[in-house]
Design a protein around this motif. Structure first.
Motif, PDB file in Angstrom:
ATOM      1  N   ALA A   1      45.681  19.907-102.310  1.00 27.67           N
ATOM      2  CA  ALA A   1      45.512  20.908-103.353  1.00 27.67           C
ATOM      3  C   ALA A   1      44.996  20.212-104.599  1.00 27.67           C
ATOM      4  O   ALA A   1      45.491  19.146-104.973  1.00 27.67           O
ATOM      5  CB  ALA A   1      46.839  21.609-103.652  1.00 27.67           C
ATOM      6  N   VAL A   2      43.980  20.809-105.222  1.00 23.06           N
ATOM      7  CA  VAL A   2      43.425  20.260-106.470  1.00 23.06           C
ATOM      8  C   VAL A   2      43.351  21.373-107.492  1.00 23.06           C
ATOM      9  O   VAL A   2      43.253  22.558-107.140  1.00 23.06           O
ATOM     10  CB  VAL A   2      42.022  19.654-106.240  1.00 23.06           C
ATOM     11  N   PRO A   3      43.400  21.052-108.792  1.00 21.97           N
ATOM     12  CA  PRO A   3      43.256  22.093-109.810  1.00 21.97           C
ATOM     13  C   PRO A   3      41.936  22.839-109.648  1.00 21.97           C
ATOM     14  O   PRO A   3      40.925  22.250-109.223  1.00 21.97           O
ATOM     15  CB  PRO A   3      43.309  21.309-111.128  1.00 21.97           C
ATOM     16  N   ARG A   4      41.931  24.094-110.006  1.00 22.19           N
ATOM     17  CA  ARG A   4      40.721  24.899-109.852  1.00 22.19           C
ATOM     18  C   ARG A   4      39.546  24.286-110.614  1.00 22.19           C
ATOM     19  O   ARG A   4      38.401  24.341-110.172  1.00 22.19           O
ATOM     20  CB  ARG A   4      40.983  26.326-110.326  1.00 22.19           C
ATOM     21  N   GLY A   5      39.837  23.708-111.780  1.00 25.42           N
ATOM     22  CA  GLY A   5      38.762  23.141-112.589  1.00 25.42           C
ATOM     23  C   GLY A   5      38.135  21.895-112.011  1.00 25.42           C
ATOM     24  O   GLY A   5      37.093  21.439-112.487  1.00 25.42           O
ATOM     25  N   ALA A   6      38.759  21.324-110.965  1.00 23.71           N
ATOM     26  CA  ALA A   6      38.218  20.104-110.365  1.00 23.71           C
ATOM     27  C   ALA A   6      37.116  20.395-109.355  1.00 23.71           C
ATOM     28  O   ALA A   6      36.359  19.481-108.982  1.00 23.71           O
ATOM     29  CB  ALA A   6      39.338  19.314-109.693  1.00 23.71           C
ATOM     30  N   LEU A   7      37.014  21.623-108.905  1.00 27.07           N
ATOM     31  CA  LEU A   7      36.044  21.945-107.850  1.00 27.07           C
ATOM     32  C   LEU A   7      34.649  22.122-108.435  1.00 27.07           C
ATOM     33  O   LEU A   7      34.469  22.705-109.510  1.00 27.07           O
ATOM     34  CB  LEU A   7      36.466  23.226-107.129  1.00 27.07           C
ATOM     35  N   LEU A   8      33.653  21.642-107.733  1.00 26.93           N
ATOM     36  CA  LEU A   8      32.255  21.849-108.109  1.00 26.93           C
ATOM     37  C   LEU A   8      31.415  22.007-106.860  1.00 26.93           C
ATOM     38  O   LEU A   8      31.887  21.736-105.747  1.00 26.93           O
ATOM     39  CB  LEU A   8      31.734  20.685-108.951  1.00 26.93           C
ATOM     40  N   ARG A   9      30.205  22.447-107.052  1.00 25.40           N
ATOM     41  CA  ARG A   9      29.264  22.578-105.936  1.00 25.40           C
ATOM     42  C   ARG A   9      28.087  21.663-106.196  1.00 25.40           C
ATOM     43  O   ARG A   9      27.524  21.623-107.293  1.00 25.40           O
ATOM     44  CB  ARG A   9      28.804  24.026-105.781  1.00 25.40           C
ATOM     45  N   HIS A  10      27.728  20.935-105.144  1.00 21.97           N
ATOM     46  CA  HIS A  10      26.657  19.964-105.268  1.00 21.97           C
ATOM     47  C   HIS A  10      25.920  19.883-103.942  1.00 21.97           C
ATOM     48  O   HIS A  10      26.550  19.737-102.883  1.00 21.97           O
ATOM     49  CB  HIS A  10      27.230  18.596-105.649  1.00 21.97           C
ATOM     50  N   GLY A  11      24.642  20.004-104.012  1.00 20.49           N
ATOM     51  CA  GLY A  11      23.844  19.950-102.794  1.00 20.49           C
ATOM     52  C   GLY A  11      24.173  21.055-101.813  1.00 20.49           C
ATOM     53  O   GLY A  11      24.094  20.851-100.598  1.00 20.49           O
ATOM     54  N   GLY A  12      24.591  22.216-102.326  1.00 20.77           N
ATOM     55  CA  GLY A  12      24.942  23.332-101.469  1.00 20.77           C
ATOM     56  C   GLY A  12      26.323  23.235-100.861  1.00 20.77           C
ATOM     57  O   GLY A  12      26.690  24.066-100.032  1.00 20.77           O
ATOM     58  N   LEU A  13      27.124  22.235-101.252  1.00 21.85           N
ATOM     59  CA  LEU A  13      28.458  22.031-100.703  1.00 21.85           C
ATOM     60  C   LEU A  13      29.502  22.092-101.815  1.00 21.85           C
ATOM     61  O   LEU A  13      29.227  21.753-102.967  1.00 21.85           O
ATOM     62  CB  LEU A  13      28.554  20.671-100.002  1.00 21.85           C
ATOM     63  N   ALA A  14      30.698  22.532-101.445  1.00 23.47           N
ATOM     64  CA  ALA A  14      31.828  22.484-102.363  1.00 23.47           C
ATOM     65  C   ALA A  14      32.526  21.150-102.210  1.00 23.47           C
ATOM     66  O   ALA A  14      32.542  20.550-101.127  1.00 23.47           O
ATOM     67  CB  ALA A  14      32.797  23.626-102.069  1.00 23.47           C
ATOM     68  N   GLY A  15      33.112  20.651-103.287  1.00 18.07           N
ATOM     69  CA  GLY A  15      33.817  19.394-103.204  1.00 18.07           C
ATOM     70  C   GLY A  15      34.375  18.970-104.539  1.00 18.07           C
ATOM     71  O   GLY A  15      34.432  19.753-105.495  1.00 18.07           O
ATOM     72  N   VAL A  16      34.788  17.720-104.619  1.00 15.35           N
ATOM     73  CA  VAL A  16      35.374  17.161-105.836  1.00 15.35           C
ATOM     74  C   VAL A  16      34.762  15.796-106.097  1.00 15.35           C
ATOM     75  O   VAL A  16      34.189  15.159-105.203  1.00 15.35           O
ATOM     76  CB  VAL A  16      36.913  17.043-105.717  1.00 15.35           C
TER      77      VAL A  16
END
Length: 346
Positions: free
Chosen positions: A277-292
């Motif tokens: 589990a990660v804070p919502r603000g830690a998630l990003l999308r890069h190269g069409g993928l979700a991740g941290v």
């Protein structure tokens, strides 16, 4: 032939280099950017969607109080959901139907007394050979039949406390046969033979129940329910579906929640999980993928992950490799994401 292939190989290596660069960014390149980290917390469960739950009793788990007649008037003496002890008057009944049943009960008592006396007086005769088997069969069958009828009468008399009987007018209080909370049925649940007057529910018999959607594609059943900070194990998930939902029943409620019969609660189902589990603000999308963005030494590395579930404060992720305990970027994520995009477009 070699001269034509060499430029293609160089282009491929260059593209791979740009892709690799776009996955990492040195901390030194962040300049004065204010950054912060949060720990990716290992999780063995994740929460499903919000559920509307209610406090109910498993079918057949309550003690039912039934009368073999339908009183003309029923007055409640205690409110629904009230906890009572055995012997407490819960309703008052009155009217000609009660008087008629009392007359029938007296007739049964008289017939039973006769059948019992006949049975006992002939039992010795039969044992001594002074009575045929056919005669004894008739006598004993009549006695056992009346014994069953008498048992029903005694059962009802145990919960009746007579108040008055004048002609066709009769009045009595009905007593709780066991300890528990009084649950009155919706309307009058009756048949030609009996009336369901009330159910009695022990506090440890109350369960939480709700319906899970079956169209979500989940391959596993939930293992618990959670309401606020209170976790309640699941006892049953019904296999049959109704309107694309399946009913779920919790185990007996723990001390962290005081269930009220019929009350509604907002909660979630918990499903088995192997991820973080990660804070919502830690998630990003890069190269069409979700991740941290994970701190690796003096650099941040983008790690792709599948979003399995979310709640108000966290995302639940299933990465390709373990992220448990890793430090993930949680502040200035959008700014760093822009820098990654800039690297990828160079």
């Amino acid at each position: 032939m070699k001269s034509r292939l060499r430029p293609l190989v160089l282009l491929s290596l260059l593209a791979a280099s740009v892709t690799c660069q776009a996955q990492r960014i040195a901390l030194a390149d962040l300049g004065e950017l204010e950054i912060g980290y949060a720990e990716a917390q290992a999780q063995s469960e994740y929460p499903g969607a919000q559920l509307l739950l209610s406090a109910q009793v498993l079918p057949g788990d309550a003690f039912a109080l039934r009368l073999p007649f339908r009183p003309n008037r029923i007055t409640r003496l205690v409110g629904a959901g009230t906890a009572v002890s055995a012997g407490t008057a819960i309703v008052r009944i009155e009217g000609p139907e009660l008087a008629a049943w009392l007359l029938e009960a007296e007739a049964v008592e008289a017939q039973f007394a006769q059948a019992q006396a006949r049975f006992r007086s002939n039992e010795i005769l039969f044992a001594g050979g002074g009575l045929s088997a056919a005669q004894w069969k008739t006598i004993s069958e009549a006695y056992y039949l009346m014994q069953r009828e008498m048992h029903h009468v005694e059962h009802v008399r145990e919960v009746l406390r007579m108040d008055a009987t004048v002609g066709e007018l009769a009045r009595a209080d009905v007593l709780a046969p066991v300890d528990g909370r009084v649950i009155y049925p919706d309307g009058s649940v009756s048949t030609d033979a009996e009336l369901l007057l009330a159910n009695f529910v022990a506090d440890d018999a109350l369960r939480l129940t709700g319906r899970l959607g079956v169209g979500s594609g989940l391959a596993v059943d939930p293992v618990a329910l959670i309401i606020g900070d209170c976790r309640i194990d699941i006892a049953q998930v019904e296999a049959t579906a109704q309107a694309l939902t399946r009913r779920v029943w919790s185990a007996a409620a723990p001390a962290c929640i005081d269930l009220i019969p019929g009350a509604a609660y907002a909660g979630r189902a918990l499903y088995p999980f192997d991820g973080v589990a990660v804070p919502r603000g830690a998630l990003l999308r890069h190269g069409g993928l979700a991740g941290v963005l994970v701190r690796r030494g003096q650099a941040l590395e983008f790690v792709a992950a599948q979003i399995v579930a979310e709640e108000e404060t966290h995302y639940y992720l299933e990465p390709d490799s373990s992220l448990a305990g890793a430090q993930v970027l949680s502040r200035s994520v959008s700014a760093v994401q822009g820098m990654l995009l800039g690297l990828g477009s160079n």
